[in-house]
Design a protein around this motif. Structure first.
Motif, PDB file in Angstrom:
ATOM      1  N   UNK A  73       0.734  -0.895   0.114  1.00  0.00           N
ATOM      2  CA  UNK A  73       0.035  -0.276   0.203  1.00  0.00           C
ATOM      3  C   UNK A  73       0.910   1.374  -0.123  1.00  0.00           C
ATOM      4  N   UNK A  74       2.256   1.388  -0.255  1.00  0.00           N
ATOM      5  CA  UNK A  74       3.036   2.372   0.118  1.00  0.00           C
ATOM      6  C   UNK A  74       3.823   2.268  -0.916  1.00  0.00           C
ATOM      7  N   UNK A  75       3.405   3.032  -1.919  1.00  0.00           N
ATOM      8  CA  UNK A  75       4.295   2.173  -3.629  1.00  0.00           C
ATOM      9  C   UNK A  75       4.265   3.675  -4.459  1.00  0.00           C
ATOM     10  N   UNK A  76       4.971   4.632  -3.883  1.00  0.00           N
ATOM     11  CA  UNK A  76       4.146   5.983  -3.958  1.00  0.00           C
ATOM     12  C   UNK A  76       5.604   6.398  -4.941  1.00  0.00           C
ATOM     13  N   UNK A  77       6.218   6.745  -5.473  1.00  0.00           N
ATOM     14  CA  UNK A  77       7.652   7.687  -5.739  1.00  0.00           C
ATOM     15  C   UNK A  77       6.972   9.330  -5.598  1.00  0.00           C
TER      16      UNK A  77
ATOM     17  N   UNK B 170      15.880  15.341 -11.116  1.00  0.00           N
ATOM     18  CA  UNK B 170      17.047  14.939 -11.930  1.00  0.00           C
ATOM     19  C   UNK B 170      18.026  16.013 -11.640  1.00  0.00           C
ATOM     20  N   UNK B 171      17.890  17.024 -11.076  1.00  0.00           N
ATOM     21  CA  UNK B 171      19.470  18.233 -10.949  1.00  0.00           C
ATOM     22  C   UNK B 171      20.469  17.281 -10.027  1.00  0.00           C
ATOM     23  N   UNK B 172      19.123  16.911  -8.590  1.00  0.00           N
ATOM     24  CA  UNK B 172      20.756  16.630  -7.020  1.00  0.00           C
ATOM     25  C   UNK B 172      20.112  14.681  -7.545  1.00  0.00           C
ATOM     26  N   UNK B 173      19.476  14.800  -8.707  1.00  0.00           N
ATOM     27  CA  UNK B 173      19.439  12.676  -9.148  1.00  0.00           C
ATOM     28  C   UNK B 173      18.908  12.067  -7.910  1.00  0.00           C
ATOM     29  N   UNK B 174      18.072  12.916  -7.224  1.00  0.00           N
ATOM     30  CA  UNK B 174      17.661  11.406  -6.107  1.00  0.00           C
ATOM     31  C   UNK B 174      15.774  11.535  -6.389  1.00  0.00           C
ATOM     32  N   UNK B 175      15.960  10.181  -6.276  1.00  0.00           N
ATOM     33  CA  UNK B 175      15.101   9.723  -5.800  1.00  0.00           C
ATOM     34  C   UNK B 175      13.832   9.442  -4.641  1.00  0.00           C
ATOM     35  N   UNK B 176      12.968   9.606  -3.550  1.00  0.00           N
ATOM     36  CA  UNK B 176      12.017   9.641  -2.292  1.00  0.00           C
ATOM     37  C   UNK B 176      11.127   8.911  -2.920  1.00  0.00           C
ATOM     38  N   UNK B 177      10.700   7.911  -2.272  1.00  0.00           N
ATOM     39  CA  UNK B 177      10.375   6.786  -3.004  1.00  0.00           C
ATOM     40  C   UNK B 177       9.399   5.916  -1.574  1.00  0.00           C
ATOM     41  N   UNK B 178       8.337   5.574  -1.657  1.00  0.00           N
ATOM     42  CA  UNK B 178       7.995   4.891  -0.729  1.00  0.00           C
ATOM     43  C   UNK B 178       8.671   3.069  -1.085  1.00  0.00           C
ATOM     44  N   UNK B 179       8.450   2.066   0.194  1.00  0.00           N
ATOM     45  CA  UNK B 179       9.322   1.560   0.727  1.00  0.00           C
ATOM     46  C   UNK B 179       8.419   0.011  -0.399  1.00  0.00           C
ATOM     47  N   UNK B 180       6.976  -0.024  -0.814  1.00  0.00           N
ATOM     48  CA  UNK B 180       6.323  -1.058  -1.093  1.00  0.00           C
ATOM     49  C   UNK B 180       6.328  -0.264  -3.353  1.00  0.00           C
ATOM     50  N   UNK B 181       7.149   0.508  -3.293  1.00  0.00           N
ATOM     51  CA  UNK B 181       7.934   0.481  -5.162  1.00  0.00           C
ATOM     52  C   UNK B 181       8.607  -0.689  -5.800  1.00  0.00           C
ATOM     53  N   UNK B 182       8.035  -0.679  -6.952  1.00  0.00           N
ATOM     54  CA  UNK B 182       9.225  -1.985  -7.447  1.00  0.00           C
ATOM     55  C   UNK B 182       9.679  -1.442  -8.156  1.00  0.00           C
ATOM     56  N   UNK B 183      11.615  -1.998  -8.109  1.00  0.00           N
ATOM     57  CA  UNK B 183      12.517  -2.092  -8.639  1.00  0.00           C
ATOM     58  C   UNK B 183      12.498  -1.215  -9.756  1.00  0.00           C
ATOM     59  N   UNK B 184      11.614  -1.862 -10.365  1.00  0.00           N
ATOM     60  CA  UNK B 184      11.094  -1.979 -12.090  1.00  0.00           C
ATOM     61  C   UNK B 184      10.338  -0.459 -12.453  1.00  0.00           C
ATOM     62  N   UNK B 185       9.376  -0.667 -11.514  1.00  0.00           N
ATOM     63  CA  UNK B 185       8.525   1.861 -11.339  1.00  0.00           C
ATOM     64  C   UNK B 185       9.158   2.234 -11.520  1.00  0.00           C
ATOM     65  N   UNK B 186      10.862   2.156 -10.542  1.00  0.00           N
ATOM     66  CA  UNK B 186      11.348   3.458 -10.119  1.00  0.00           C
ATOM     67  C   UNK B 186      12.818   3.712 -11.312  1.00  0.00           C
TER      68      UNK B 186
END
Length: 461
Positions: free
Chosen positions: A90-94, A99-115
């Motif tokens: 249920x925690x699967x959001x980006x 893109x400038x800092x080259x950082x993604x804040x993601x929830x733990x349930x997100x799949x690697x493929x989606x990221x």
């Protein structure tokens, strides 16, 4: 687990999805049938829901096991009656990609493929890749310190995490979502949760480093006499200034032969007849540049490395054929149901000697044993499966482990490279991990989780 406890769960978490034990048998448990042995599964919708679930369990002395994509291979997410699953689906959001800092804040349930897909829209990549990319979740990868095929260049998950958020065993939220590389502000406590397999807390959000992605990539399959020859090829490409080595996977002959038969590849379709095969990936600005760099590089090192045969993929379809040899490892299980499998790290200069030693040692246990060996050449991570059905008797399994793990720690290697400890390697952990390390791990567990709420019986026992 009583009906009143399930009713209490529903009352305490009205927005969560809750399945009781009667619901679980009809659902997919993932890579391990034991994953759904629990009395209930709860899927909170946010970190507040996770914290509420943890407080509910802590107050009642009910143990809790966090699960992501359920792709683990060491029993780290296995559950039993009386336990509750905290499903992070249920925690699967980006939440953000900078893109400038080259950082993604993601929830733990997100799949690697989606990221990977979302980052690629910005010309970026999380710098880690696994065959289970479509199912494996970021939280699970953090909790097992996943490695994959790019670890030799980008490190493991431990090196990709800038910061994280986790719910502690008492329900408090540890928040250290640092998104910068440089921070020297006391103990870097996020590392307590990376590789802990959910035994110290439940990871809920992660700040992930992103890297620029090459414009195109090319693949080659190369036949070599041994790992030392393959390493000469890898060193040559690591020194290239025109292209970037992105993958170097080695397959010993017994494994490659099984895969050739299972996939139905005809003799001569690929250069498969060699003691070892090397799958190479090379990235460059364009496909033509990547293929050209592969062809030129292999020609330059051909004689020195003792290359026996080689082919640079001329199409995406042919590249996919090469990668199927390495990635569709489920064919081992089809040939040998529940085949005993292992995951070790060996210092790179010792690979040939190690494989020769374990092949001889396994035959002393059973003359029919001929292991399937393959893995990540450039970082020394080998995957080993025994050509027999499992599960084995405890004494036989321990004897095999002792052959595979003998001397690894002293040589600077590890009995568990990227799959974790979980249940499967608990005995090996007690026999082969440094005793002082084990004592420290137990002390940390007792301090943070004295009630043993979080994934009890895993890693530290």
């Amino acid at each position: 687990m009583s009906a009143s406890l399930i009713a209490g769960l529903r009352a305490a978490l009205p927005s969560a999805t809750i399945w009781d034990a009667s619901d679980l048998p009809s659902r997919d448990p993932g890579f391990d049938a034991r994953n759904f042995g629990a009395s209930a599964l709860v899927r909170p919708r946010d970190v507040e829901g996770v914290a509420a679930l943890v407080r509910f369990c802590a107050k009642r002395g009910v143990s809790l096991v966090a699960q992501g994509g359920r792709t683990g291979l060491a029993g780290g997410a296995a559950t039993s009656q009386g336990q509750i699953i905290c499903d992070l689906g249920g925690l699967a959001q980006i939440e953000e990609i900078d893109p400038f800092a080259r950082v993604a804040i993601v929830q733990a349930g997100l799949t690697l493929g989606a990221l990977q897909e979302a980052a690629a829209a910005h010309g970026l990549d999380p710098g880690i890749d696994l065959a289970a990319r479509g199912s494996a979740t970021i939280g699970g990868m953090v909790s097992t310190n996943a490695g994959g095929i790019m670890a030799f260049r980008n490190g493991t998950m431990r090196h990709r995490v800038l910061g994280l958020e986790a719910v502690l065993p008492d329900g408090r939220v540890f928040s250290d979502l640092t998104r910068v590389l440089k921070t020297s502000a006391g103990y870097d406590l996020k590392h307590l949760f990376i590789g802990a397999e959910g035994t110290l807390g439940i990871v809920t959000r992660v700040a992930v480093r992103l890297d620029p992605v090459a414009g195109a990539s090319a693949t080659a399959l190369v036949g070599v006499p041994d790992a030392a020859s393959a390493q000469r090829i890898v060193r040559h490409f690591l020194g290239s200034t025109s292209a970037r080595l992105t993958a170097a996977e080695i397959l010993w002959h017994n494994f490659a032969s099984l895969m050739q038969r299972a996939l139905g590849y005809a003799p001569g379709q690929l250069p498969l007849d060699a003691p070892c095969l090397l799958v190479l990936g090379l990235g460059a600005d364009s496909l033509e540049a990547a293929r050209g760099a592969l062809e030129d590089g292999l020609a330059a090192i051909w004689e020195e490395a003792g290359i026996m045969d080689g082919l640079v993929a001329s199409s995406e379809a042919q590249a996919a054929q090469m990668w199927r040899l390495r990635e569709e490892t489920e064919h081992i299980e089809r040939a040998h149901p529940i085949a005993p499998s292992f995951d070790v790290s060996v210092p790179c200069g010792a690979l040939d000697a190690y494989v020769a030693r374990i092949e001889a040692g396994l035959k002393r246990i059973d003359a029919a044993y001929a292991p399937y060996v393959y893995g990540h050449l450039a970082d020394g991570n080998l995957h080993i499966s025994i050509n027999c059905p499992g599960p084995l008797a405890h004494d036989r399994h321990a004897a095999i482990e002792d052959v595979l793990y003998e001397g690894l720690r002293e040589a600077g290697g590890s009995f568990s490279a990227e799959h974790g400890v979980g249940l499967e390697k608990r005995d090996a952990y007690e026999r082969h991990a440094d005793p002082v390390k084990r004592d420290l791990a137990k002390a940390i567990k007792e301090m943070i989780d004295p009630g043993h709420v979080m994934n009890p019986g895993k890693v530290v026992g």
